[in-house]
Design a protein around this motif. Structure first.
Motif, PDB file in Angstrom:
ATOM      1  N   SER A   4      41.088 116.919  59.163  1.00 24.15           N
ATOM      2  CA  SER A   4      42.323 117.732  58.611  1.00 24.15           C
ATOM      3  C   SER A   4      41.914 118.691  57.601  1.00 24.15           C
ATOM      4  CB  SER A   4      43.244 116.689  58.268  1.00 24.15           C
ATOM      5  OG  SER A   4      42.962 115.943  57.152  1.00 24.15           O
ATOM      6  N   GLU A   5      40.447 118.698  57.276  1.00 25.16           N
ATOM      7  CA  GLU A   5      40.134 119.600  56.182  1.00 25.16           C
ATOM      8  C   GLU A   5      40.348 120.983  56.478  1.00 25.16           C
ATOM      9  OE1 GLU A   5      36.029 120.593  53.592  1.00 25.16           O
ATOM     10  OE2 GLU A   5      36.288 119.135  55.115  1.00 25.16           O
ATOM     11  N   ARG A   6      40.839 121.826  55.556  1.00 25.36           N
ATOM     12  CA  ARG A   6      41.029 123.271  55.781  1.00 25.36           C
ATOM     13  C   ARG A   6      40.050 124.039  55.875  1.00 25.36           C
ATOM     14  NH1 ARG A   6      46.666 125.798  53.269  1.00 25.36           N
ATOM     15  NH2 ARG A   6      46.711 126.357  55.400  1.00 25.36           N
ATOM     16  N   ILE A   7      39.902 124.864  56.772  1.00 26.33           N
ATOM     17  CA  ILE A   7      38.661 125.856  56.668  1.00 26.33           C
ATOM     18  C   ILE A   7      39.038 127.148  56.389  1.00 26.33           C
ATOM     19  CG2 ILE A   7      37.042 126.921  58.375  1.00 26.33           C
ATOM     20  CD1 ILE A   7      37.535 124.516  60.397  1.00 26.33           C
ATOM     21  N   GLU A   8      38.289 127.642  55.314  1.00 26.29           N
ATOM     22  CA  GLU A   8      38.526 128.747  54.817  1.00 26.29           C
ATOM     23  C   GLU A   8      37.723 130.169  55.354  1.00 26.29           C
ATOM     24  OE1 GLU A   8      37.383 129.100  50.555  1.00 26.29           O
ATOM     25  OE2 GLU A   8      38.936 127.675  50.184  1.00 26.29           O
ATOM     26  N   LEU A   9      38.490 131.189  55.949  1.00 25.69           N
ATOM     27  CA  LEU A   9      37.831 132.215  56.678  1.00 25.69           C
ATOM     28  C   LEU A   9      38.147 133.539  55.987  1.00 25.69           C
ATOM     29  CD1 LEU A   9      39.743 131.636  60.129  1.00 25.69           C
ATOM     30  CD2 LEU A   9      37.635 130.924  59.451  1.00 25.69           C
ATOM     31  N   PRO A  10      37.076 134.561  56.097  1.00 27.09           N
ATOM     32  CA  PRO A  10      36.946 135.636  55.476  1.00 27.09           C
ATOM     33  C   PRO A  10      38.312 136.578  55.601  1.00 27.09           C
ATOM     34  CG  PRO A  10      35.213 135.603  56.925  1.00 27.09           C
ATOM     35  CD  PRO A  10      36.056 134.555  57.291  1.00 27.09           C
ATOM     36  N   ALA A  11      38.527 137.424  54.780  1.00 33.54           N
ATOM     37  CA  ALA A  11      39.840 138.212  54.628  1.00 33.54           C
ATOM     38  C   ALA A  11      39.852 139.179  55.574  1.00 33.54           C
ATOM     39  CB  ALA A  11      40.024 138.863  53.160  1.00 33.54           C
ATOM     40  N   SER A  12      38.622 139.737  56.018  1.00 33.56           N
ATOM     41  CA  SER A  12      38.567 140.906  57.117  1.00 33.56           C
ATOM     42  C   SER A  12      38.144 140.206  58.333  1.00 33.56           C
ATOM     43  CB  SER A  12      37.660 141.973  56.601  1.00 33.56           C
ATOM     44  OG  SER A  12      38.134 142.357  55.352  1.00 33.56           O
ATOM     45  N   PHE A  13      38.759 140.715  59.512  1.00 35.42           N
ATOM     46  CA  PHE A  13      38.268 140.018  60.799  1.00 35.42           C
ATOM     47  C   PHE A  13      36.831 140.492  61.128  1.00 35.42           C
ATOM     48  CE2 PHE A  13      39.804 144.335  61.913  1.00 35.42           C
ATOM     49  CZ  PHE A  13      38.808 144.642  63.130  1.00 35.42           C
ATOM     50  N   GLU A  14      36.333 141.764  60.568  1.00 43.49           N
ATOM     51  CA  GLU A  14      35.022 142.118  60.770  1.00 43.49           C
ATOM     52  C   GLU A  14      33.979 140.820  60.380  1.00 43.49           C
ATOM     53  OE1 GLU A  14      36.938 145.987  59.926  1.00 43.49           O
ATOM     54  OE2 GLU A  14      37.101 143.835  59.247  1.00 43.49           O
ATOM     55  N   ASP A  15      33.976 139.916  59.278  1.00 43.88           N
ATOM     56  CA  ASP A  15      33.503 139.060  58.816  1.00 43.88           C
ATOM     57  C   ASP A  15      33.525 137.650  59.116  1.00 43.88           C
ATOM     58  OD1 ASP A  15      32.446 141.097  56.855  1.00 43.88           O
ATOM     59  OD2 ASP A  15      34.229 140.810  55.588  1.00 43.88           O
ATOM     60  N   VAL A  16      34.696 137.498  59.894  1.00 46.33           N
ATOM     61  CA  VAL A  16      34.770 136.260  60.806  1.00 46.33           C
ATOM     62  C   VAL A  16      33.733 135.800  61.724  1.00 46.33           C
ATOM     63  CG1 VAL A  16      36.455 136.804  62.465  1.00 46.33           C
ATOM     64  CG2 VAL A  16      36.483 134.508  61.502  1.00 46.33           C
TER      65      VAL A  16
END
Length: 256
Positions: A4-16
């Motif tokens: 259930s740990e949250r996963i941090e994603l980049p702010a920009s879609f180009e970096d995900v």
């Protein structure tokens, strides 16, 4: 047991990472399909994208297969969502369902890759990866372009909007774009949040009345639609071909 740990994603879609992007898109499409599969199919709703039976592969695995064997770019995957909205606005009876999703996805990826990428595959390769014949893909490509009126362009800002909404509405709630990343990316809160009126996660079954426009008729749900500049095609009765195809489809579904 799933974490259930949250996963941090980049702010920009180009970096995900493309793996995370595929998970986000598949989650949205699968919820959309589950809703649209409940809408009764009518003859005039049949399109070239309809198959006789739902393919024996999930949308998630299908997208992973396309990513693995075509090296599709992230922008092209997000463009699929934009094209769904565009075509649903022009064809109110069209729904992305278990019978249409796979053909729509492979046609969208082939078209967007050829339109916007320096390197792309041949139609025969896309057809092989998508599990259809090249003749069928060629037909789907022509029909896709006809319906969308060759309007393939989309701004980077709109693709970013799709990405942020995918993160916000993911069914698990485990993905997040941290506020610190939003600030460091140089984007304002209004740019990241996209629509301050939609602070809670939005289910695909809710449709969209974005910018004051009514939801798509017949309960068909879209993703992030704004029909301000679109001209829906006039409603027409089913053709003889559609009636025959509908009868064949119903017969094949009854036998399965």
């Amino acid at each position: 047991m799933e974490s259930s740990e949250r996963i941090e994603l980049p702010a920009s879609f180009e970096d995900v990472s493309i793996d995370h992007l595929v998970l986000l898109i598949a989650d949205m499409l699968e919820r959309l399909i589950a809703h649209n599969d409940q809408i009764p199919l009518v003859p005039e709703g049949l399109t070239r994208f309809h198959s006789r039976a739902a393919p024996n592969i999930s949308v998630l695995d299908y997208l992973r297969r396309i990513v693995r064997f075509t090296n599709v770019e992230k922008a092209c995957l997000l463009l699929t969502l934009h094209y769904i909205d565009q075509i649903c606005a022009r064809m109110p009876l069209f729904t992305l369902s278990s019978l249409t999703a796979h053909r729509f996805i492979v046609a969208s990826v082939a078209i967007s890759s050829k339109a916007f990428c320096d390197a792309f595959c041949t139609n025969s390769h896309y057809a092989k990866v998508g599990g259809i014949s090249i003749v069928e893909l060629n037909v789907l490509e022509r029909e896709f372009l006809r319906i969308i009126d060759w309007d393939l362009t989309c701004t980077r800002e709109l693709l970013q909007e799709y990405y942020v909404n995918l993160v916000r509405t993911h069914s698990s709630g485990k993905f997040v774009i941290p506020t610190t990343q939003q600030s460091s990316s140089g984007s304002s809160d209004s740019e990241i949040e996209v629509d301050s009126g939609r602070s809670r996660p939005m289910s695909p079954v809710e449709g969209n009345s974005h910018a004051g426009h009514p939801p798509v008729p017949h309960g068909a749900s879209t993703i992030l639609i704004d029909t301000a500049t679109l001209s829906p095609q006039p409603s027409q009765g089913p053709t003889i071909e559609q009636n025959m195809a509908f009868a064949a489809l119903r017969e094949s579904m009854d036998q399965s």
